[in-house]
Write a protein that holds these residues in place. Structure first.
Motif, PDB file in Angstrom:
ATOM      1  N   GLU A 202       0.753  -1.239  -0.018  1.00 29.80           N
ATOM      2  CA  GLU A 202       0.091   0.157   0.163  1.00 29.80           C
ATOM      3  C   GLU A 202       0.934   1.084   0.158  1.00 29.80           C
ATOM      4  N   THR A 203       1.868   1.329   0.787  1.00 30.35           N
ATOM      5  CA  THR A 203       2.690   2.552   0.982  1.00 30.35           C
ATOM      6  C   THR A 203       3.606   2.616  -0.211  1.00 30.35           C
ATOM      7  N   GLU A 204       3.915   1.598  -0.657  1.00 33.71           N
ATOM      8  CA  GLU A 204       4.966   1.596  -2.035  1.00 33.71           C
ATOM      9  C   GLU A 204       4.127   2.286  -3.138  1.00 33.71           C
ATOM     10  N   GLN A 205       2.932   1.754  -3.350  1.00 33.95           N
ATOM     11  CA  GLN A 205       2.155   2.170  -4.462  1.00 33.95           C
ATOM     12  C   GLN A 205       1.690   3.437  -4.203  1.00 33.95           C
ATOM     13  N   ALA A 206       1.341   4.195  -2.841  1.00 37.38           N
ATOM     14  CA  ALA A 206       1.209   5.519  -2.737  1.00 37.38           C
ATOM     15  C   ALA A 206       2.644   6.288  -3.308  1.00 37.38           C
ATOM     16  N   LEU A 207       3.548   5.787  -2.733  1.00 38.53           N
ATOM     17  CA  LEU A 207       4.845   6.516  -3.077  1.00 38.53           C
ATOM     18  C   LEU A 207       5.184   6.442  -4.539  1.00 38.53           C
ATOM     19  N   GLN A 208       4.825   5.630  -5.264  1.00 40.66           N
ATOM     20  CA  GLN A 208       5.146   5.296  -6.792  1.00 40.66           C
ATOM     21  C   GLN A 208       4.055   6.532  -7.437  1.00 40.66           C
ATOM     22  N   ASP A 209       2.982   6.429  -6.981  1.00 37.79           N
ATOM     23  CA  ASP A 209       1.775   7.366  -7.440  1.00 37.79           C
ATOM     24  C   ASP A 209       2.157   8.958  -7.216  1.00 37.79           C
ATOM     25  N   ALA A 210       2.659   9.177  -6.067  1.00 42.28           N
ATOM     26  CA  ALA A 210       2.779  10.644  -5.777  1.00 42.28           C
ATOM     27  C   ALA A 210       4.103  11.029  -6.365  1.00 42.28           C
ATOM     28  N   CYS A 211       5.145  10.223  -6.473  1.00 39.74           N
ATOM     29  CA  CYS A 211       6.509  10.812  -6.859  1.00 39.74           C
ATOM     30  C   CYS A 211       7.088  10.143  -8.046  1.00 39.74           C
ATOM     31  N   GLY A 212       6.277   9.470  -8.629  1.00 37.75           N
ATOM     32  CA  GLY A 212       6.439   9.144 -10.222  1.00 37.75           C
ATOM     33  C   GLY A 212       7.141   7.420  -9.948  1.00 37.75           C
ATOM     34  N   PRO A 213       7.014   6.940 -11.013  1.00 43.44           N
ATOM     35  CA  PRO A 213       7.685   5.428 -11.075  1.00 43.44           C
ATOM     36  C   PRO A 213       9.091   5.651 -11.006  1.00 43.44           C
ATOM     37  N   GLY A 214       9.727   4.722 -10.383  1.00 39.43           N
ATOM     38  CA  GLY A 214      11.143   4.543 -10.190  1.00 39.43           C
ATOM     39  C   GLY A 214      11.562   3.482  -9.293  1.00 39.43           C
ATOM     40  N   GLU A 215      13.099   3.364  -9.188  1.00 37.40           N
ATOM     41  CA  GLU A 215      13.625   2.246  -8.386  1.00 37.40           C
ATOM     42  C   GLU A 215      13.414   2.665  -6.929  1.00 37.40           C
ATOM     43  N   VAL A 216      13.069   1.919  -5.928  1.00 33.60           N
ATOM     44  CA  VAL A 216      12.974   1.972  -4.670  1.00 33.60           C
ATOM     45  C   VAL A 216      14.101   1.519  -3.953  1.00 33.60           C
ATOM     46  N   TYR A 217      15.087   2.344  -3.196  1.00 34.63           N
ATOM     47  CA  TYR A 217      16.325   2.076  -2.770  1.00 34.63           C
ATOM     48  C   TYR A 217      16.139   1.979  -1.185  1.00 34.63           C
ATOM     49  N   ILE A 218      16.288   0.972  -0.433  1.00 31.92           N
ATOM     50  CA  ILE A 218      16.303   0.914   1.035  1.00 31.92           C
ATOM     51  C   ILE A 218      17.719   1.683   1.490  1.00 31.92           C
ATOM     52  N   VAL A 219      17.424   2.774   1.938  1.00 38.16           N
ATOM     53  CA  VAL A 219      18.564   3.781   2.518  1.00 38.16           C
ATOM     54  C   VAL A 219      18.443   3.150   3.982  1.00 38.16           C
ATOM     55  N   GLY A 220      17.418   2.795   4.618  1.00 40.60           N
ATOM     56  CA  GLY A 220      17.330   2.334   5.871  1.00 40.60           C
ATOM     57  C   GLY A 220      17.458   3.438   6.937  1.00 40.60           C
ATOM     58  N   SER A 221      18.514   3.648   7.777  1.00 41.96           N
ATOM     59  CA  SER A 221      18.891   4.461   8.918  1.00 41.96           C
ATOM     60  C   SER A 221      20.222   5.316   8.309  1.00 41.96           C
ATOM     61  N   PRO A 222      19.922   6.257   7.731  1.00 40.94           N
ATOM     62  CA  PRO A 222      21.078   6.947   7.100  1.00 40.94           C
ATOM     63  C   PRO A 222      21.725   7.887   8.520  1.00 40.94           C
ATOM     64  N   GLU A 223      23.045   8.176   8.372  1.00 40.14           N
ATOM     65  CA  GLU A 223      23.544   9.329   9.488  1.00 40.14           C
ATOM     66  C   GLU A 223      24.462  10.265   8.807  1.00 40.14           C
ATOM     67  N   ALA A 224      24.393  11.510   9.026  1.00 39.27           N
ATOM     68  CA  ALA A 224      25.178  12.341   8.620  1.00 39.27           C
ATOM     69  C   ALA A 224      26.871  12.071   8.667  1.00 39.27           C
ATOM     70  N   ARG A 225      27.706  12.330   7.783  1.00 40.14           N
ATOM     71  CA  ARG A 225      29.203  11.981   7.982  1.00 40.14           C
ATOM     72  C   ARG A 225      29.580  12.611   9.008  1.00 40.14           C
ATOM     73  N   GLU A 226      29.192  14.075   9.235  1.00 38.61           N
ATOM     74  CA  GLU A 226      29.731  14.840  10.028  1.00 38.61           C
ATOM     75  C   GLU A 226      29.586  14.475  11.582  1.00 38.61           C
ATOM     76  N   ARG A 227      28.172  13.915  11.794  1.00 41.85           N
ATOM     77  CA  ARG A 227      27.790  13.422  13.108  1.00 41.85           C
ATOM     78  C   ARG A 227      28.827  12.052  13.527  1.00 41.85           C
ATOM     79  N   PHE A 228      29.021  11.363  12.554  1.00 39.18           N
ATOM     80  CA  PHE A 228      29.950  10.150  12.713  1.00 39.18           C
ATOM     81  C   PHE A 228      31.235  10.543  12.999  1.00 39.18           C
ATOM     82  N   LEU A 229      31.713  11.550  12.442  1.00 41.58           N
ATOM     83  CA  LEU A 229      33.162  12.000  12.579  1.00 41.58           C
ATOM     84  C   LEU A 229      33.108  12.769  13.942  1.00 41.58           C
ATOM     85  N   THR A 230      32.302  13.481  14.385  1.00 38.12           N
ATOM     86  CA  THR A 230      32.194  13.944  15.588  1.00 38.12           C
ATOM     87  C   THR A 230      32.337  13.063  16.778  1.00 38.12           C
ATOM     88  N   GLN A 231      31.643  11.790  16.591  1.00 36.40           N
ATOM     89  CA  GLN A 231      31.485  10.815  17.596  1.00 36.40           C
ATOM     90  C   GLN A 231      33.154  10.202  17.560  1.00 36.40           C
TER      91      GLN A 231
END
Length: 324
Positions: free
Chosen positions: A277-306
């Motif tokens: 259901e959510t995937e179909q809503a995404l394709q309808d709203a944002c156009g057909p395209g490849e869906v890539y699972i980015v998961g839980s991204p983190e800013a590189r600056e945040r990582f380097l700060t730690q």
């Protein structure tokens, strides 16, 4: 009006429908004339109103002020916030709970474990499990599920099940933040994230960025355009920080992980449950395209700060040559 009065004068007296009591007191010609006019108004004014309603309508101005088109937000670049200060803030949520095993394996342990695995798979809440012994057909001794402790208790009570004591149960922590905060709700078309909790992930490091364009989320690797539709883990949320930038934040801890448009990194290849259901809503709203699972991204600056020592990669020491 004069023609209507003449018409009334030609009517017989009994058709003027004078009220009896009024008619008894109405002896003068003036009084009768007043009642004739009243009769004319009661009979013919509704007809005049009806004719007015049938007259040609004036010009239609309903489209003169059309409703404004809804505008969605875009954020493709953003400066890094002060992650040192953000990392020092208290954590909002807690950790997941665990129920340790309280009894030894019963003779029918395998059948019991298989039953619970099937139940959790049907609910799409099984994150992992471990078997006892070294054979692939051993009984289940540990279950890692995508339910909180309270959700599991309610589920068991609703179905009147008995929880076996020989299995170690592991629960996910409660989430303290909504998927999309109230401040960010009107800015996006669809929030592309899983509804089920996240299990163990691969940890190869990928680099790129996630951007927001016209209310849609796109991801791209370093040096490549951000043209893939992004999909997030359920623990990721969207919010607007005090400076007005859209941020990705951890829904459990409440901490900021990145501003959209920053250079980011993420573990992968990430996996996630993508509901139809959510995937179909995404394709309808944002156009057909490849869906890539980015998961839980983190800013590189945040990582380097730690881990500040990673800002300057260490080089192996030069081998000194000795003369012989």
């Amino acid at each position: 009006m004069a023609e209507l009065s003449n018409f009334a004068n030609q009517l017989p007296a009994h058709q003027l429908v004078f009220p009896p009591k009024r008619l008894a007191r109405c002896c003068s010609a003036v009084c009768k004339e007043r009642w004739k006019k009243l009769f004319i108004m009661r009979i013919f004014l509704p007809l005049l109103a009806l004719c007015a309603g049938c007259s040609p309508a004036g010009p239609d101005h309903s489209d003169a002020n059309p409703a404004p088109t809804r505008a969605f937000s875009t954020q493709t670049e953003a400066p890094s916030p002060d992650y040192a200060a953000l990392l020092g803030q208290p954590v909002a949520g807690g950790e997941g709970r665990t129920w340790e095993a309280t009894s030894s394996l019963p003779p029918n342990a395998k059948a019991i474990g298989d039953l619970w695995i099937a139940r959790l798979q049907e609910r799409r809440a099984l994150l992992g499990h471990r078997l006892a012994g070294k054979t692939p057909d051993g009984p289940v001794e540990m279950i890692d599920m995508g339910l909180t402790e309270q959700e599991f208790k309610a589920w068991v009570m609703e179905n009147e099940w008995r929880v076996p004591g020989h299995i170690r149960w592991s629960f996910v922590p409660e989430m303290s933040r909504p998927p999309v905060s109230q401040a960010a709700q009107g800015a996006i078309r669809v929030w592309p994230a899983s509804k089920t909790r996240t299990g163990i992930q691969l940890q190869a490091l990928f680099y790129g960025k996630v951007v927001l364009r016209d209310g849609c989320f796109f991801v791209g690797f370093d040096g490549q355009p951000a043209d893939k539709l992004a999909w997030f883990h359920s623990e990721m949320g969207l919010h607007v920080d005090p400076a007005g930038y859209f941020i990705l934040r951890d829904r459990v801890s409440g901490r900021t992980l990145a501003r959209l448009g920053e250079d980011m990194s993420w573990g992968g290849p990430a996996s996630a449950d993508i509901d139809t259901e959510t995937e179909q809503a995404l394709q309808d709203a944002c156009g057909p395209g490849e869906v890539y699972i980015v998961g839980s991204p983190e800013a590189r600056e945040r990582f380097l700060t730690q881990y500040p020592h990673l800002r300057e990669p260490m080089l192996p020491p030069l081998l000194s040559s000795t003369k012989k």
